[in-house]
Design an enzyme around this catalytic site. Sequence first.
Site, short mmCIF file in Angstrom:
data_model
loop_
_atom_site.label_atom_id
_atom_site.label_comp_id
_atom_site.label_asym_id
_atom_site.label_seq_id
_atom_site.Cartn_x
_atom_site.Cartn_y
_atom_site.Cartn_z
N THR A 203 0.81 -1.22 0.00
CA THR A 203 0.00 0.00 0.00
C THR A 203 0.84 1.27 0.00
O THR A 203 0.30 2.37 -0.03
CB THR A 203 -0.95 0.01 1.22
OG1 THR A 203 -1.92 1.04 1.07
CG2 THR A 203 -0.17 0.26 2.51
N HIS B 147 6.05 -8.00 8.90
CA HIS B 147 4.83 -8.72 8.52
C HIS B 147 5.12 -9.88 7.56
O HIS B 147 4.86 -9.80 6.36
CB HIS B 147 3.71 -7.80 8.03
CG HIS B 147 4.06 -6.75 7.04
ND1 HIS B 147 4.80 -6.99 5.89
CD2 HIS B 147 3.73 -5.44 7.00
CE1 HIS B 147 4.90 -5.88 5.20
NE2 HIS B 147 4.27 -4.92 5.85
N ALA C 297 4.14 -8.66 1.20
CA ALA C 297 5.01 -7.70 0.50
C ALA C 297 6.47 -8.14 0.53
O ALA C 297 7.36 -7.36 0.83
CB ALA C 297 4.85 -6.31 1.10
N ASP D 288 -4.91 -11.83 11.33
CA ASP D 288 -6.30 -11.43 11.11
C ASP D 288 -7.04 -12.37 10.15
O ASP D 288 -8.24 -12.20 9.90
CB ASP D 288 -6.39 -9.99 10.60
CG ASP D 288 -5.73 -9.79 9.23
OD1 ASP D 288 -5.12 -10.75 8.70
OD2 ASP D 288 -5.84 -8.68 8.68
N ASP E 278 -0.48 -4.13 12.67
CA ASP E 278 -0.43 -3.28 11.48
C ASP E 278 -1.71 -2.44 11.39
O ASP E 278 -2.25 -2.18 10.32
CB ASP E 278 -0.25 -4.12 10.21
CG ASP E 278 0.26 -3.32 9.02
OD1 ASP E 278 0.77 -2.20 9.24
OD2 ASP E 278 0.14 -3.79 7.88
N ALA F 73 -4.55 -2.70 2.77
CA ALA F 73 -3.94 -1.45 3.23
C ALA F 73 -3.93 -1.43 4.74
O ALA F 73 -4.77 -0.82 5.39
CB ALA F 73 -4.71 -0.26 2.67
N GLY F 74 -2.96 -2.14 5.33
CA GLY F 74 -2.93 -2.26 6.77
C GLY F 74 -4.02 -3.21 7.24
O GLY F 74 -4.65 -3.91 6.44
#
Length: 385
Positions: free
Chosen positions: A140, A216, A220, A248, A275, A309-310
């Site tokens: 992101t 993370h 990415a 999550d 995050d 995005a997070g």
Amino acid sequence: MTDAKIISGARIFDGEMWHDGKSLVVQHGKVTAISASAHDDAETIDATGLLIVPGFVDVQVNGGGGVMFNNRPDVDGITRICAAHARFGTTALMVTLITDSPDITVKAVEAGIAAQETDVPGFLGLHLEGPHLSSARKGTHDPALIRPMEEKDLHLLLSCKQRLSHILTTIAPESVSTAQVTSLAQAGIIVSLGHSDATYVTAAHYADAGASMVTHLFNAMSQLGNREPGLVGAGLHDNRFHCGMIADGFHVDPVSMALALKAKNQPGRIFLVTDAMSTIGTDDTGLELNGRHVYRKDGRLTLADGTLAGADIDMLSCIRFAHERIGLPLEEALRMASMYPAQAIKAETKGSLLAGYDADFVILNRDLSMKSTWIAGSPVFHAAA
């Protein structure tokens, strides 16, 4: 009467083991003991039937309470973010700046120094995630703001460390040299590899230079392949790396999480990060980041093209996910949210409830719902009855 407090009647997890029939004794912001002895001159607090666990340590928090740090790089923004996450048991967090312009980065550093000087409750330090990343693995992050590390960038980080206890920076080998990493690591800055297409061998070279973390895990970065282990493989196999992971269910499949936990070579550990973005603790339907809208729906935060995005999750929910969905023992899920991240960033007085540690703890109901959050021996949040 001293400022000592005794919290009695609860089952206490000190980070290693459970204690029954004992009380948590705190004074001057520190844990004094977990003891069965009486203290006549102390304030006694009844926590019968509850659980006391170490406060959660989150090294990747982009926002909370309606505030994105990128949009509010000041002490008030930091204070509101810390307060929002305290509602979910986080007692120490690294406020994270996502890749932004040089002037915003300078403001973020100045805000972090001011937050430490004014003892903002829950503020542990700064995480600068970028801008020295790989555009090929931008996620992101705005590609127009990604750039190589220059001498002035290195100097900013080194000078910041002289006034800020904890600094973590996520970099990609594509944009930062091993010599720069060594300078950062020798100054006490935690260097994490992320947003990178680095090979296993390259990641190992950067560990040699002083990098000690992977940001993370799985997201990415170059993936684990049959002929090239990539950054994922390096994070799991090289025991010098600690690895953050977002629990999550969207960023990493539960099966992949379970496999990674079984594969991780120690002493480096996998630990939990949220995050989290500004939506935590709010009913907001989205947010703005670098001039782009982020949409909130069904537990996910995405850009218009669907890019994650997070995350829209708090640390207590991550613990529940690790325990209930992945099947980890509760004790290990709690360590992943407290002891292991504290070890990863060398926060030596955080993450446990041993004598001499900071009196940062969370009181939970038996079903793992929130009761209260305490920082330095004082309550900062009480859940509604």
